[in-house]
Design a protein around this motif. Structure first.
Motif, PDB file in Angstrom:
ATOM      1  N   MET A 136       0.860  -1.162   0.000  1.00  0.00           N
ATOM      2  CA  MET A 136       0.000   0.000   0.000  1.00  0.00           C
ATOM      3  C   MET A 136       0.910   1.228   0.000  1.00  0.00           C
ATOM      4  SD  MET A 136      -2.983   1.284   2.686  1.00  0.00           S
ATOM      5  CE  MET A 136      -2.175   0.670   4.111  1.00  0.00           C
ATOM      6  N   LYS A 137       0.564   2.180  -0.865  1.00  0.00           N
ATOM      7  CA  LYS A 137       1.355   3.394  -0.998  1.00  0.00           C
ATOM      8  C   LYS A 137       0.410   4.583  -1.098  1.00  0.00           C
ATOM      9  CE  LYS A 137       5.486   4.010  -3.532  1.00  0.00           C
ATOM     10  NZ  LYS A 137       6.233   3.901  -4.772  1.00  0.00           N
ATOM     11  N   PHE A 138       0.760   5.681  -0.416  1.00  0.00           N
ATOM     12  CA  PHE A 138      -0.040   6.897  -0.517  1.00  0.00           C
ATOM     13  C   PHE A 138       0.839   8.100  -0.202  1.00  0.00           C
ATOM     14  CE2 PHE A 138      -0.716   5.127   3.731  1.00  0.00           C
ATOM     15  CZ  PHE A 138      -0.394   6.192   4.554  1.00  0.00           C
ATOM     16  N   THR A 139       0.347   9.272  -0.600  1.00  0.00           N
ATOM     17  CA  THR A 139       1.061  10.529  -0.376  1.00  0.00           C
ATOM     18  C   THR A 139       0.129  11.518   0.315  1.00  0.00           C
ATOM     19  OG1 THR A 139       2.402  10.157  -2.351  1.00  0.00           O
ATOM     20  CG2 THR A 139       2.320  12.414  -1.502  1.00  0.00           C
ATOM     21  N   CYS A 140       0.681  12.238   1.285  1.00  0.00           N
ATOM     22  CA  CYS A 140      -0.042  13.296   1.989  1.00  0.00           C
ATOM     23  C   CYS A 140       0.806  14.561   1.918  1.00  0.00           C
ATOM     24  CB  CYS A 140      -0.245  12.924   3.460  1.00  0.00           C
ATOM     25  SG  CYS A 140      -1.174  11.411   3.740  1.00  0.00           S
ATOM     26  N   SER A 141       0.143  15.711   1.924  1.00  0.00           N
ATOM     27  CA  SER A 141       0.907  16.960   1.948  1.00  0.00           C
ATOM     28  C   SER A 141       0.116  18.051   2.641  1.00  0.00           C
ATOM     29  CB  SER A 141       1.291  17.395   0.539  1.00  0.00           C
ATOM     30  OG  SER A 141       0.171  17.814  -0.183  1.00  0.00           O
ATOM     31  N   THR A 142       0.854  19.041   3.127  1.00  0.00           N
ATOM     32  CA  THR A 142       0.243  20.213   3.743  1.00  0.00           C
ATOM     33  C   THR A 142       1.194  21.388   3.571  1.00  0.00           C
ATOM     34  OG1 THR A 142      -0.855  21.060   5.731  1.00  0.00           O
ATOM     35  CG2 THR A 142       1.171  19.820   6.080  1.00  0.00           C
ATOM     36  N   ASP A 143       0.638  22.570   3.478  1.00  0.00           N
ATOM     37  CA  ASP A 143       1.432  23.786   3.380  1.00  0.00           C
ATOM     38  C   ASP A 143       1.513  24.419   4.767  1.00  0.00           C
ATOM     39  OD1 ASP A 143       1.618  23.269   0.695  1.00  0.00           O
ATOM     40  OD2 ASP A 143       0.221  24.834   0.079  1.00  0.00           O
ATOM     41  N   ILE A 144       2.736  24.747   5.178  1.00  0.00           N
ATOM     42  CA  ILE A 144       2.998  25.292   6.502  1.00  0.00           C
ATOM     43  C   ILE A 144       3.461  26.733   6.364  1.00  0.00           C
ATOM     44  CG2 ILE A 144       4.401  25.038   8.588  1.00  0.00           C
ATOM     45  CD1 ILE A 144       4.638  22.032   7.861  1.00  0.00           C
ATOM     46  N   ASN A 145       2.856  27.618   7.119  1.00  0.00           N
ATOM     47  CA  ASN A 145       3.224  29.032   7.112  1.00  0.00           C
ATOM     48  C   ASN A 145       4.430  29.262   8.011  1.00  0.00           C
ATOM     49  OD1 ASN A 145       1.130  29.957   5.352  1.00  0.00           O
ATOM     50  ND2 ASN A 145      -0.283  29.576   7.028  1.00  0.00           N
ATOM     51  N   ALA A 146       5.596  28.820   7.507  1.00  0.00           N
ATOM     52  CA  ALA A 146       6.863  28.984   8.213  1.00  0.00           C
ATOM     53  C   ALA A 146       7.993  28.735   7.220  1.00  0.00           C
ATOM     54  CB  ALA A 146       6.961  28.003   9.377  1.00  0.00           C
ATOM     55  N   PRO A 147       9.154  29.340   7.456  1.00  0.00           N
ATOM     56  CA  PRO A 147      10.294  29.097   6.575  1.00  0.00           C
ATOM     57  C   PRO A 147      10.747  27.636   6.634  1.00  0.00           C
ATOM     58  CG  PRO A 147      10.771  30.877   8.157  1.00  0.00           C
ATOM     59  CD  PRO A 147       9.457  30.278   8.527  1.00  0.00           C
ATOM     60  N   ARG A 148      11.283  27.136   5.534  1.00  0.00           N
ATOM     61  CA  ARG A 148      11.699  25.737   5.452  1.00  0.00           C
ATOM     62  C   ARG A 148      12.705  25.371   6.545  1.00  0.00           C
ATOM     63  NH1 ARG A 148      14.336  22.724   0.255  1.00  0.00           N
ATOM     64  NH2 ARG A 148      15.932  24.305   0.576  1.00  0.00           N
ATOM     65  N   ASP A 149      13.673  26.232   6.845  1.00  0.00           N
ATOM     66  CA  ASP A 149      14.672  25.907   7.870  1.00  0.00           C
ATOM     67  C   ASP A 149      14.028  25.650   9.233  1.00  0.00           C
ATOM     68  OD1 ASP A 149      16.707  26.099   6.023  1.00  0.00           O
ATOM     69  OD2 ASP A 149      17.339  28.105   6.635  1.00  0.00           O
TER      70      ASP A 149
END
Length: 142
Positions: free
Chosen positions: A1-14
């Motif tokens: 089983m394979k799946f992808t999740c994502s979310t956008d975060i209001n913060a710098p990548r570092d």
């Protein structure tokens, strides 16, 4: 089983990556997390193995790839499941980061877990989404 999740975060990548790598902060966004104990290697480096203890389970984490801030991959072994988690942190702007997690379950051990996979396949993705949302909320509040 394979799946992808994502979310956008209001913060710098570092900032996002720094919190992601810090086991002292993990209890803020992963329900039941107790500790991460380094068993071999150097923390957060390829080949490092750690025991991750939660209230209801233990996992063995082996880091397979650590090219952060761009990419991280770990192998997670439990008595009932084995999976990989490939994470990418994509800068959308100076103050916004997309967190993408691809989960690939390689092995399920036992009748009950195999039955759960067949009857409730979204249960696994829902758990990842929940922890990602809690991570987002924590990063944005810190």
């Amino acid at each position: 089983m394979k799946f992808t999740c994502s979310t956008d975060i209001n913060a710098p990548r570092d900032k996002v990556v720094s919190i992601f790598l810090n086991p002292e902060k993990q209890h803020h966004f992963q329900d039941g997390f107790i500790s991460k104990e380094l068993l071999s290697g150097t923390l957060n480096t390829v080949g490092a193995q750690s025991k991750m203890t939660y209230k209801k389970l233990e996992l063995l984490e082996t880091i397979q790839i650590n090219k952060l801030p761009n990419e991280f991959q770990g192998l997670y072994e439990h008595k009932h499941t084995t999976n990989t988690m490939n994470v990418k942190f994509i800068p959308l702007s100076d103050e916004k980061t997309r967190y993408v997690s691809e989960i690939h379950y390689i092995k399920f051990n036992g009748f009950i877990i195999n039955l759960m996979v067949k009857l409730f396949p979204k249960l696994f993705k829902n758990q990842v989404n929940k922890w990602m949302f809690q991570f987002k909320r924590y990063v944005e509040s810190e």
